[in-house]
Motif scaffolding. Structure first.
Motif, PDB file in Angstrom:
ATOM      1  N   GLY A 125      13.313  36.018  77.768  1.00 43.31           N
ATOM      2  CA  GLY A 125      14.764  36.058  77.937  1.00 43.31           C
ATOM      3  C   GLY A 125      15.386  34.707  78.199  1.00 43.31           C
ATOM      4  N   LEU A 126      16.626  34.570  77.767  1.00 41.36           N
ATOM      5  CA  LEU A 126      17.458  33.403  78.091  1.00 41.36           C
ATOM      6  C   LEU A 126      18.231  33.760  79.364  1.00 41.36           C
ATOM      7  N   THR A 127      17.651  33.444  80.498  1.00 44.24           N
ATOM      8  CA  THR A 127      18.130  33.959  81.785  1.00 44.24           C
ATOM      9  C   THR A 127      19.084  33.010  82.512  1.00 44.24           C
ATOM     10  N   GLU A 128      19.544  31.964  81.861  1.00 39.31           N
ATOM     11  CA  GLU A 128      20.354  30.949  82.532  1.00 39.31           C
ATOM     12  C   GLU A 128      21.601  31.523  83.201  1.00 39.31           C
ATOM     13  N   SER A 129      22.262  32.485  82.550  1.00 36.66           N
ATOM     14  CA  SER A 129      23.515  33.007  83.110  1.00 36.66           C
ATOM     15  C   SER A 129      23.306  33.734  84.423  1.00 36.66           C
ATOM     16  N   GLN A 130      22.083  34.174  84.706  1.00 39.80           N
ATOM     17  CA  GLN A 130      21.799  34.809  85.989  1.00 39.80           C
ATOM     18  C   GLN A 130      21.962  33.829  87.149  1.00 39.80           C
ATOM     19  N   LEU A 131      21.844  32.536  86.865  1.00 45.38           N
ATOM     20  CA  LEU A 131      22.057  31.499  87.883  1.00 45.38           C
ATOM     21  C   LEU A 131      23.460  30.909  87.786  1.00 45.38           C
ATOM     22  N   GLY A 132      24.293  31.450  86.899  1.00 49.04           N
ATOM     23  CA  GLY A 132      25.619  30.900  86.703  1.00 49.04           C
ATOM     24  C   GLY A 132      25.638  29.704  85.773  1.00 49.04           C
ATOM     25  N   LEU A 133      24.551  29.484  85.052  1.00 49.87           N
ATOM     26  CA  LEU A 133      24.428  28.358  84.135  1.00 49.87           C
ATOM     27  C   LEU A 133      24.681  28.808  82.699  1.00 49.87           C
ATOM     28  N   VAL A 134      24.910  27.836  81.833  1.00 49.59           N
ATOM     29  CA  VAL A 134      25.111  28.095  80.408  1.00 49.59           C
ATOM     30  C   VAL A 134      24.060  27.298  79.636  1.00 49.59           C
ATOM     31  N   VAL A 135      23.394  27.928  78.702  1.00 50.01           N
ATOM     32  CA  VAL A 135      22.443  27.216  77.846  1.00 50.01           C
ATOM     33  C   VAL A 135      23.158  26.030  77.211  1.00 50.01           C
ATOM     34  N   PRO A 136      22.598  24.814  77.303  1.00 55.17           N
ATOM     35  CA  PRO A 136      23.261  23.641  76.733  1.00 55.17           C
ATOM     36  C   PRO A 136      23.628  23.833  75.270  1.00 55.17           C
ATOM     37  N   ALA A 137      24.725  23.171  74.882  1.00 56.07           N
ATOM     38  CA  ALA A 137      25.360  23.417  73.582  1.00 56.07           C
ATOM     39  C   ALA A 137      24.424  23.202  72.403  1.00 56.07           C
ATOM     40  N   SER A 138      23.644  22.111  72.407  1.00 56.36           N
ATOM     41  CA  SER A 138      22.766  21.843  71.259  1.00 56.36           C
ATOM     42  C   SER A 138      21.691  22.912  71.128  1.00 56.36           C
ATOM     43  N   MET A 139      21.312  23.510  72.265  1.00 55.07           N
ATOM     44  CA  MET A 139      20.257  24.514  72.251  1.00 55.07           C
ATOM     45  C   MET A 139      20.792  25.863  71.768  1.00 55.07           C
ATOM     46  N   ILE A 140      22.068  26.130  72.024  1.00 51.81           N
ATOM     47  CA  ILE A 140      22.696  27.312  71.435  1.00 51.81           C
ATOM     48  C   ILE A 140      22.747  27.170  69.920  1.00 51.81           C
ATOM     49  N   GLU A 141      23.063  25.961  69.433  1.00 44.05           N
ATOM     50  CA  GLU A 141      23.067  25.741  67.985  1.00 44.05           C
ATOM     51  C   GLU A 141      21.690  26.010  67.388  1.00 44.05           C
ATOM     52  N   MET A 142      20.640  25.570  68.089  1.00 46.59           N
ATOM     53  CA  MET A 142      19.279  25.826  67.626  1.00 46.59           C
ATOM     54  C   MET A 142      18.995  27.326  67.577  1.00 46.59           C
ATOM     55  N   ALA A 143      19.408  28.047  68.624  1.00 48.29           N
ATOM     56  CA  ALA A 143      19.138  29.482  68.695  1.00 48.29           C
ATOM     57  C   ALA A 143      19.844  30.247  67.584  1.00 48.29           C
ATOM     58  N   ARG A 144      20.998  29.741  67.121  1.00 46.56           N
ATOM     59  CA  ARG A 144      21.721  30.406  66.035  1.00 46.56           C
ATOM     60  C   ARG A 144      20.867  30.500  64.766  1.00 46.56           C
ATOM     61  N   TYR A 145      19.971  29.530  64.587  1.00 47.53           N
ATOM     62  CA  TYR A 145      19.150  29.509  63.381  1.00 47.53           C
ATOM     63  C   TYR A 145      18.201  30.704  63.331  1.00 47.53           C
ATOM     64  N   SER A 146      17.666  31.082  64.479  1.00 39.02           N
ATOM     65  CA  SER A 146      16.599  32.085  64.530  1.00 39.02           C
ATOM     66  C   SER A 146      17.078  33.487  64.869  1.00 39.02           C
ATOM     67  N   LEU A 147      18.278  33.629  65.437  1.00 36.51           N
ATOM     68  CA  LEU A 147      18.699  34.919  65.964  1.00 36.51           C
ATOM     69  C   LEU A 147      20.039  35.350  65.384  1.00 36.51           C
ATOM     70  N   PRO A 148      20.200  36.632  65.071  1.00 33.45           N
ATOM     71  CA  PRO A 148      21.502  37.134  64.650  1.00 33.45           C
ATOM     72  C   PRO A 148      22.543  36.948  65.752  1.00 33.45           C
ATOM     73  N   ARG A 149      23.805  36.821  65.364  1.00 35.05           N
ATOM     74  CA  ARG A 149      24.867  36.554  66.342  1.00 35.05           C
ATOM     75  C   ARG A 149      24.915  37.612  67.434  1.00 35.05           C
ATOM     76  N   THR A 150      24.835  38.892  67.063  1.00 33.04           N
ATOM     77  CA  THR A 150      24.962  39.943  68.075  1.00 33.04           C
ATOM     78  C   THR A 150      23.803  39.903  69.063  1.00 33.04           C
ATOM     79  N   VAL A 151      22.607  39.567  68.591  1.00 34.11           N
ATOM     80  CA  VAL A 151      21.456  39.461  69.485  1.00 34.11           C
ATOM     81  C   VAL A 151      21.614  38.264  70.403  1.00 34.11           C
ATOM     82  N   LEU A 152      22.040  37.132  69.854  1.00 30.25           N
ATOM     83  CA  LEU A 152      22.218  35.934  70.671  1.00 30.25           C
ATOM     84  C   LEU A 152      23.287  36.149  71.730  1.00 30.25           C
ATOM     85  N   GLU A 153      24.379  36.817  71.361  1.00 29.32           N
ATOM     86  CA  GLU A 153      25.414  37.121  72.354  1.00 29.32           C
ATOM     87  C   GLU A 153      24.847  37.968  73.494  1.00 29.32           C
ATOM     88  N   ARG A 154      24.080  38.968  73.140  1.00 30.24           N
ATOM     89  CA  ARG A 154      23.491  39.844  74.168  1.00 30.24           C
ATOM     90  C   ARG A 154      22.579  39.061  75.096  1.00 30.24           C
TER      91      ARG A 154
END
Length: 249
Positions: A125-154
């Motif tokens: 899991g991408l658990t960063e939001s449980q600590l009030g954090l946000v996955v850094p922007a470049s890493m979200i861009e990377m995740a978009r490559y491998s995961l559908p938008r609805t899954v990444l949002e979840r």
């Protein structure tokens, strides 16, 4: 902290830093350096796995609890560099996930081309939001490559660590296997993809070029993570998480 093995035409990189293989700047630099070294004479493929019962528990919260701003900035920068190095490696990279892979550990697996996970109690899991954090922007861009938008949002909004079977059903993982089947299956995948290794390298480069450009453009925004890290609410949550980790030990 990192064991390198050769199995025929494959290179196996095994994370081996304490119980949870947690990430600090030095450990990340070591991982990145090994991938850089492999570029000189690339193997047919690379398997990224770990020793112990966990794949990677994410950032080293215990060490980071009292870190200075420049130390957190260095860590975020090193994480981004390491993920980009794995993401652009010119041969197949398969994550053989032998246990929990959360937060930064989950990001390591998303930098790989395929993800295999052991059956059992492991969670992803991408658990960063449980600590009030946000996955850094470049890493979200990377995740978009491998995961559908609805899954990444979840994953990003909820910050949950899902059981392996659920992560597979969501399309995060390519397969679930017995732990002793992970490496053989990774080797089979790599063999299937690389009848001509040079062709694979060019195809991968062309497919990922738009994402790499987006990742590089987003690097400046990565430092927003540092600002959030030092906010009072995040500091409180991190302190509570560290206390739980210490008590668990």
């Amino acid at each position: 902290m990192l064991e390198i093995k050769r199995d025929g035409e494959l290179a196996i990189l095994e994370l081996a830093r304490g119980k949870g293989n947690s990430l600090d700047a030095s450990f990340l630099k070591g991982i990145r350096t090994e991938f850089e070294n492999l570029r000189a004479e690339p193997p047919r493929g690379v398997v990224l796995t770990a020793s112990g019962k966990l794949f990677c528990a994410g950032l080293d919260l215990v060490a980071l609890k009292d870190a200075r701003q420049e130390q957190v900035e260095e860590l975020v920068s090193e994480l981004a560099d390491t993920l980009l190095e794995i993401f652009t490696f010119p041969r197949p990279v398969v994550a053989a996930i032998n246990g929990h892979a959360v937060a930064g550990g989950a990001l390591l697996t998303l930098a790989c081309d395929r993800r295999l996970m052991a059956m059992g109690d492991g969670r992803w899991g991408l658990t960063e939001s449980q600590l009030g954090l946000v996955v850094p922007a470049s890493m979200i861009e990377m995740a978009r490559y491998s995961l559908p938008r609805t899954v990444l949002e979840r994953l990003l909004y909820g910050g949950q660590a899902y059981p392996a079977f659920k992560a597979r059903d969501m399309g995060v993982l390519d397969d679930l296997l017995e732990v002793d089947e992970l490496l053989p299956r990774a080797g089979e995948l790599i063999e299937d993809w690389t009848p001509v290794t040079e062709a694979f390298a060019e195809i991968k480069s062309r497919l990922k070029a738009p994402t790499v450009q987006a990742m590089e453009s987003a690097r400046a925004a990565d430092m927003a993570f540092v600002g959030r890290w030092f906010s009072p609410d995040v500091r409180e949550r991190v302190g509570q998480a560290v206390e739980r980790l210490v008590n668990r030990k």
